[in-house]
Design a protein around this motif. Sequence first.
Motif, short mmCIF file in Angstrom:
data_model
loop_
_atom_site.label_atom_id
_atom_site.label_comp_id
_atom_site.label_asym_id
_atom_site.label_seq_id
_atom_site.Cartn_x
_atom_site.Cartn_y
_atom_site.Cartn_z
N ARG A 69 -3.04 -1.12 6.84
CA ARG A 69 -1.92 -1.03 5.60
C ARG A 69 -0.24 -2.01 5.85
O ARG A 69 -0.27 -1.68 6.52
N LYS B 237 0.59 14.47 -6.04
CA LYS B 237 -0.87 13.61 -5.82
C LYS B 237 0.36 12.26 -5.63
O LYS B 237 0.99 11.03 -6.09
N GLY B 238 -0.20 11.87 -4.45
CA GLY B 238 0.41 10.48 -3.55
C GLY B 238 1.51 10.47 -3.18
O GLY B 238 2.38 9.53 -2.77
N LYS C 27 0.80 2.05 -3.48
CA LYS C 27 -0.14 2.68 -3.67
C LYS C 27 0.26 4.23 -3.82
O LYS C 27 0.44 5.45 -4.18
N ARG C 28 0.79 4.43 -2.77
CA ARG C 28 1.29 5.86 -2.27
C ARG C 28 3.02 4.99 -1.74
O ARG C 28 3.56 4.47 -1.50
N GLU D 99 -1.49 3.23 -11.79
CA GLU D 99 -1.76 2.73 -9.98
C GLU D 99 -0.68 3.26 -9.29
O GLU D 99 -1.23 2.52 -7.81
N GLY D 100 -0.05 4.01 -8.67
CA GLY D 100 1.09 4.31 -8.32
C GLY D 100 2.41 4.64 -8.61
O GLY D 100 2.53 5.30 -10.18
N ASP E 136 0.82 -1.13 -0.21
CA ASP E 136 -0.04 -0.34 -0.14
C ASP E 136 1.11 1.69 -0.06
O ASP E 136 0.54 2.24 -0.52
N SER F 8 -5.86 9.34 2.58
CA SER F 8 -5.49 9.96 1.11
C SER F 8 -5.73 8.41 0.18
O SER F 8 -6.69 8.10 -1.13
N LEU F 9 -5.43 7.47 0.48
CA LEU F 9 -5.58 5.54 0.30
C LEU F 9 -7.01 5.62 0.69
O LEU F 9 -8.60 5.02 -0.52
N ASN G 265 -9.28 8.53 -1.49
CA ASN G 265 -8.77 8.61 -2.64
C ASN G 265 -8.14 10.16 -3.19
O ASN G 265 -8.81 10.91 -4.08
N GLN G 266 -7.35 10.33 -1.84
CA GLN G 266 -7.13 12.22 -2.45
C GLN G 266 -6.42 12.37 -3.30
O GLN G 266 -5.14 11.08 -3.28
#
Length: 299
Positions: free
Chosen positions: A26, A262-263, A102-103, A87-88, A4, A294-295, A298-299
């Motif tokens: 996570r 972002k992310g 993802k982040r 996807e990241g 994650d 954010s996860l 979904n920010q």
Amino acid sequence: MDTDVLIIGGSFAGLSAAMQLVRGRRKVVVLDAKRPRNRFAKASHGVFCLDGKTPEEIRSTALSQLQAYSSFQVVEDTADSVDVHEEGFAVAAQGGTTLRAKRLILATGITDQLPDIPGVKERWGRSVIHCPYCHGYELSDRPLGVLATSELSFHQAAMIPDWGATTLFTQGHLNPQGEVLDHLLARGVILEEAPITQLEGDGDSLSEVVLADGRKLPLEGLYVSPKAELTSPFIDQLGLELEESFTGRIVKVDGFKETSVKGVFAAGDLSNPMQSGTFAIASGTMAGVGAHRSLIFNQ
């Protein structure tokens, strides 16, 4: 390897971020090259409930606690490059591993560029220090000095008399004026214009400094504000926006430590204008919370 959140950097900020995320259930991977900025210090002082512990003790304790969570993993390797995909993020490590997340949280710290004066580097983090709250108490009631590297050194010199008799070494070109000078003199600070050319003492202890005119002055602690450089290659690779602070350039972040991309979050000295172990821990905590939020949203 998929996760994650991938955290690059496993010192105070990175591990603090990881703790928030694993407690949020996570999957977290910390990629750590084991070259933290604080590796030169014998002890970390002023850290709540951990005063006097070595940085390595604190790191080991944090890792042992994190490893009690099944969603945590640490990979000891150096990150080489980062790519952004739908996807990241995908991070390639020197050992050949590719980690996908993802982040992304950057907690790589900064690099100190010390003055090129013989004896400074060998004593850095011991008798040559930057923060009175971190190390000043242990050097109390001794002859102390501040090596002027910028106008910020004037502010530093005004603080240090609370720990001991203080001399400001202007190095012959950084001379306080007006109200700044008056305040320093009122604080009992002595000004020395002759540049320091060498530090002397046994081992990593400091006993005196040699000046350009040949004089030697007794000194047992020297404060230096080094030039801090952002050496992480990921700043350019990701195109992160920077901003100026009173200590130099840092990565620009919002209140949840998210960068201009972002992310991607930045924690610790990489994004902190004020830098210490405590501030790094707080910064990492916020970055972990920010990445978790954010996860969820979904920010």
